[in-house]
Scaffold this active site. Structure first.
Site, mmCIF file in Angstrom:
data_model
loop_
_atom_site.group_PDB
_atom_site.id
_atom_site.type_symbol
_atom_site.label_atom_id
_atom_site.label_comp_id
_atom_site.label_asym_id
_atom_site.label_seq_id
_atom_site.Cartn_x
_atom_site.Cartn_y
_atom_site.Cartn_z
ATOM 1 C CB ALA A 180 46.083 -1.328 74.185
ATOM 2 C CG ASP A 181 46.961 -1.207 79.477
ATOM 3 O OD1 ASP A 181 46.600 0.140 78.732
ATOM 4 O OD2 ASP A 181 45.742 -1.296 79.537
ATOM 5 C CG LEU A 182 50.799 -5.477 79.044
ATOM 6 C CD1 LEU A 182 50.425 -7.453 79.117
ATOM 7 C CD2 LEU A 182 51.374 -5.084 80.963
#
Length: 400
Positions: A180-182
């Protein structure tokens, strides 16, 4: 070196030379986005709090020599650091002066924080109508979850990702890679490039946003397809694929391999390689639908044969026959020993003034004429404040 690599621009120009980015982000999603832009040649100016800077400098991961953590060092190369206290009028004024010289501003505060600080889209657009302003948040700027904190773990949980990770009947599990972050960082970089292209030579920028929630959900392509096709929520499958079989990890005599016999031709070839003609026309495995329906039996039959040889022996036989296969390696094997990683320059390093020689992953984008590069180490906190503010007193040079 092939002809595509030989054509690199001898001037050392990057694809985004002349693009200035003001980076108000920290931790992972935003810094990953701006690192991509910086590797491609953008002038990324990281705006940091003068007291402690990016949260990851001191509170995330391992510190080896100095105070800055390896987590920070892994995401902030090729950038310049300027310290500004945006809670003070002087800091806000200096930021808006810098914004006049910028092409892109990116922030990953909680929704509403940039506006309260006086550095939101409306404030920046008022001084620079051509600005491309990007926001990354946990759940988006609107909607019932907009105020929720933006954590990769929470996004994976609430999008269904954790419900399909791990082994069948196992506890919910997150992806070890913070997708989700990347993912939100990558989607944001794509959006920024699209907005810059849409702007062209005109003066009209635009606002864009991505979120951890939507990025994780957008990657759930097979899972959403399965739900809409069957009306049932997908279940964890371990290493198996939702759309074909066999396509997963299988045990060998000394470990595991991965195999991708994901069409009928490859299934027939696989049966020949493992000397199992009886499986080829077994009613349980006669086509992909049957193989998926009888996946447990399929795995048992295949592993009963694969345990007769080592991983390397099977991989060689399968690849020689044209069946996609590969060994499962750990990160030491990949980062230290893998010849393909070396050939593709996926491990590189920089000389840091405190840490010394520091290894990092290399750029995954390969451009022939204006390649992505690791040029400078991550900055010390405020290292470039005087340099960047001095540039306000002279025009920013743009390439012709």
């Amino acid at each position: 070196m092939d002809n595509r690599q030989k054509s690199a621009d001898s001037s050392g120009r990057g694809a985004l030379d002349g693009v200035r980015v003001l980076d108000l982000t920290q931790v992972m999603s935003g810094p990953f986005c701006t690192m991509i832009l910086a590797d491609l040649g953008a002038d990324v100016i990281k705006i940091e709090n003068p007291d402690h800077g990016d949260q990851t400098r001191k509170s995330w991961g391992y510190s080896v020599v100095g105070d800055d953590s390896r987590a920070f060092l892994s995401l902030n190369r090729n950038k310049r650091s300027v310290v500004l206290d945006l809670k003070q009028e002087t800091g806000r004024e200096l930021f808006l002066e810098l914004a006049k010289t910028a092409d892109v501003v990116i922030e990953n505060f909680r929704p509403g924080v940039a506006e309260r600080l006086g550095v939101g889209y409306e404030a920046v657009n008022a001084v620079n109508p051509s600005i491309v302003y990007a926001s990354i948040s946990g759940f988006g700027q609107t909607g019932p979850y907009a105020a929720y904190p933006g954590y990769d773990l929470i996004a994976q949980a609430m999008t269904g990702v954790m419900s399909v990770m791990g082994e069948p009947d196992g506890a919910p599990m997150k992806s070890a890679i913070p997708l989700a972050d990347l993912g939100s960082g990558m989607f944001c970089a794509i959006g920024i490039l699209a907005a810059l292209l849409a702007r062209g030579d005109g003066d009209e920028g635009q606002y864009l946003e991505t979120s951890l929630f939507e990025s994780a959900l957008a990657m759930s392509v097979w899972e959403s397809t399965e739900y809409w096709s069957t009306g049932e929520s997908p279940k964890p499958l371990g290493s198996a694929n939702r759309m074909s079989a066999p396509y997963q990890a299988l045990a060998t005599s000394d470990g595991h391999l991965t195999i991708g016999a994901n069409n009928q031709k490859l299934w027939h070839i696989l049966c020949a390689v493992i000397d199992a003609p009886e499986l080829e026309h077994d009613p349980r495995f006669v086509d992909n639908n049957n193989r998926m329906d009888n996946r447990a039996d399929l795995v048992a039959e295949l592993e009963r044969r694969f345990v007769r040889k080592t991983t390397d022996e099977w991989v060689a036989l399968l690849l020689d026959a044209g069946v996609p296969a590969g060994p499962i390696r750990n990160y030491e094997q990949v980062l230290r020993d893998d010849p393909h990683v070396k050939a593709r320059h996926m491990v590189t390093s920089f000389e840091h003034p405190v840490e010394g020689t520091t290894s990092v992953l290399g750029p995954a984008i390969k451009l022939s004429r204006t390649p992505a590069r690791v040029v400078t180490p991550p900055p010390l906190l405020g290292q470039h404040t005087d340099e960047v503010l001095a540039e306000l007193r002279k025009p920013v040079e743009r390439p012709a």
